[in-house]
Enzyme design. Structure first.
Site, PDB file in Angstrom:
ATOM      1  N   ASP A  20       0.837  -1.210   0.000  1.00  0.00           N
ATOM      2  CA  ASP A  20       0.000   0.000   0.000  1.00  0.00           C
ATOM      3  C   ASP A  20       0.870   1.258   0.000  1.00  0.00           C
ATOM      4  O   ASP A  20       1.300   1.727   1.055  1.00  0.00           O
ATOM      5  CB  ASP A  20      -0.916   0.006   1.230  1.00  0.00           C
ATOM      6  CG  ASP A  20      -2.103  -0.930   1.076  1.00  0.00           C
ATOM      7  OD1 ASP A  20      -2.793  -0.838   0.041  1.00  0.00           O
ATOM      8  OD2 ASP A  20      -2.342  -1.739   1.991  1.00  0.00           O
ATOM      9  N   ASP A  33     -10.720  -4.722  -1.387  1.00  0.00           N
ATOM     10  CA  ASP A  33      -9.722  -4.240  -0.428  1.00  0.00           C
ATOM     11  C   ASP A  33     -10.332  -3.334   0.646  1.00  0.00           C
ATOM     12  O   ASP A  33     -10.870  -2.277   0.332  1.00  0.00           O
ATOM     13  CB  ASP A  33      -8.648  -3.463  -1.217  1.00  0.00           C
ATOM     14  CG  ASP A  33      -7.501  -2.960  -0.361  1.00  0.00           C
ATOM     15  OD1 ASP A  33      -7.423  -3.346   0.826  1.00  0.00           O
ATOM     16  OD2 ASP A  33      -6.678  -2.194  -0.887  1.00  0.00           O
TER      17      ASP A  33
HETATM   18  C1  DX5 Z   1      -6.334   1.006   2.691  1.00  0.00           C
HETATM   19  C2  DX5 Z   1      -5.473  -0.040   2.037  1.00  0.00           C
HETATM   20  C3  DX5 Z   1      -5.850  -1.447   2.373  1.00  0.00           C
HETATM   21  C4  DX5 Z   1      -5.932  -1.744   3.852  1.00  0.00           C
HETATM   22  C5  DX5 Z   1      -6.103  -3.177   4.187  1.00  0.00           C
HETATM   23  O1  DX5 Z   1      -5.997   2.256   2.237  1.00  0.00           O
HETATM   24  O2  DX5 Z   1      -5.520   0.078   0.643  1.00  0.00           O
HETATM   25  O3  DX5 Z   1      -5.019  -2.331   1.674  1.00  0.00           O
HETATM   26  O4  DX5 Z   1      -4.862  -1.234   4.535  1.00  0.00           O
HETATM   27  O5  DX5 Z   1      -6.087  -3.321   5.563  1.00  0.00           O
HETATM   28  P1  DX5 Z   1      -7.334  -3.874   6.374  1.00  0.00           P
HETATM   29  O6  DX5 Z   1      -7.552  -5.285   5.921  1.00  0.00           O
HETATM   30  O7  DX5 Z   1      -6.898  -3.768   7.782  1.00  0.00           O
HETATM   31  O8  DX5 Z   1      -8.504  -2.984   6.062  1.00  0.00           O
HETATM   32 ZN    ZN Z   2      -4.631  -1.586  -0.563  1.00  0.00          ZN
END
Ligand code: DX5
Ligand code: ZN
Length: 217
Positions: free
Chosen positions: A34, A177
């Site tokens: 990310d 996501d």
């Molecule tokens: C949010 C990100 C995601 C997120 C996933 O901006 O793109 O990939 O961090 O984490 P969880 O599963 O904790 O929501």
């Molecule tokens: Zn992400």
């Protein structure tokens, strides 16, 4: 079978290598990177994500799935080319004018290209781009941080997109996501996701192997 892309946003730096190793042996399919620039979203993860992505390339053969939450899209694509990710996803909201140019650039480098949309962007807006990409990343939380609650109303877009892909006979994966955990993954699989991103629900779990097994079953 559903594929799991492990978001490493919440990995603790002092045990990153051990965590990557444990995720790999647990059977994940991708490492989800990310990348945030402090402009498109408030947080900035450029340095830590670059460091983690390089560590992963040194110790693992699991492919990288890079999610760019940035304004200067081309600059960050260039930063990740040398790590040869399997997928680079850019945001539709980052700049609609040069989106096809950026997609072509990713494709030319033999990397799968993805387009991501935020919770308030309608799925129909990206229909005309679909013939040029390999994947759509549907955000089920506002991009910017891990550990948020999944926004139920976004799930409708997955259903619509699945139907559209079928009708038009396109070869496109749907990745989902944000806020996915063992309580809601079943529904997401059922409505047509091919890949689910899992961050905190996996990273904070006691037994990665068991969590991945349950997510995939
Ligand atoms: C949010 C990100 C995601 C997120 C996933 O901006 O793109 O990939 O961090 O984490 P969880 O599963 O904790 O929501
Ligand atoms: Zn992400």
């Amino acid at each position: 079978m559903i594929e799991i892309s492990a978001s490493i946003l919440s990995v603790q730096e002092e045990k990153s290598l051990k965590t990557f190793y444990n995720l790999e042996t647990a059977g994940i399919d991708y490492f989800h990177i990310d990348v945030m620039d402090g402009k498109f979203v408030e947080n900035n993860t450029e340095d830590i994500m670059r460091k983690y992505a390089m560590e992963i390339k040194h110790v693992s053969n699991i492919p990288l799935d890079v999610h760019l939450m940035v304004k200067s899209v081309r600059k960050y694509i260039d930063e990740y080319l040398d790590l040869q990710p399997k997928i680079i996803t850019i945001h539709y909201e980052s700049g609609k004018n040069n989106i096809l140019e950026n997609i072509r650039y990713i494709n030319e480098n033999n990397i799968k290209s993805g387009i991501s949309i935020k919770p308030n962007t309608e799925i129909e807006e990206i229909y005309e781009i679909l013939p040029y990409i390999h994947q759509v990343l549907i955000m089920t939380v506002e991009p910017g941080q891990g550990g948020q609650k999944l926004i139920e109303s976004t799930l409708e877009k997955i259903k619509k997109l699945k139907q559209y892909i079928k009708e038009k006979d396109l070869e496109i994966d749907i990745e989902v996501d944000g806020g996915i955990n063992l309580n809601n993954i079943e529904k997401i699989k059922r409505i047509g996701a091919d890949i689910v991103v899992c961050g905190t629900a996996l990273i904070n779990s006691e037994d990665y192997k068991e969590t991945v097994r349950k997510m995939k079953q």
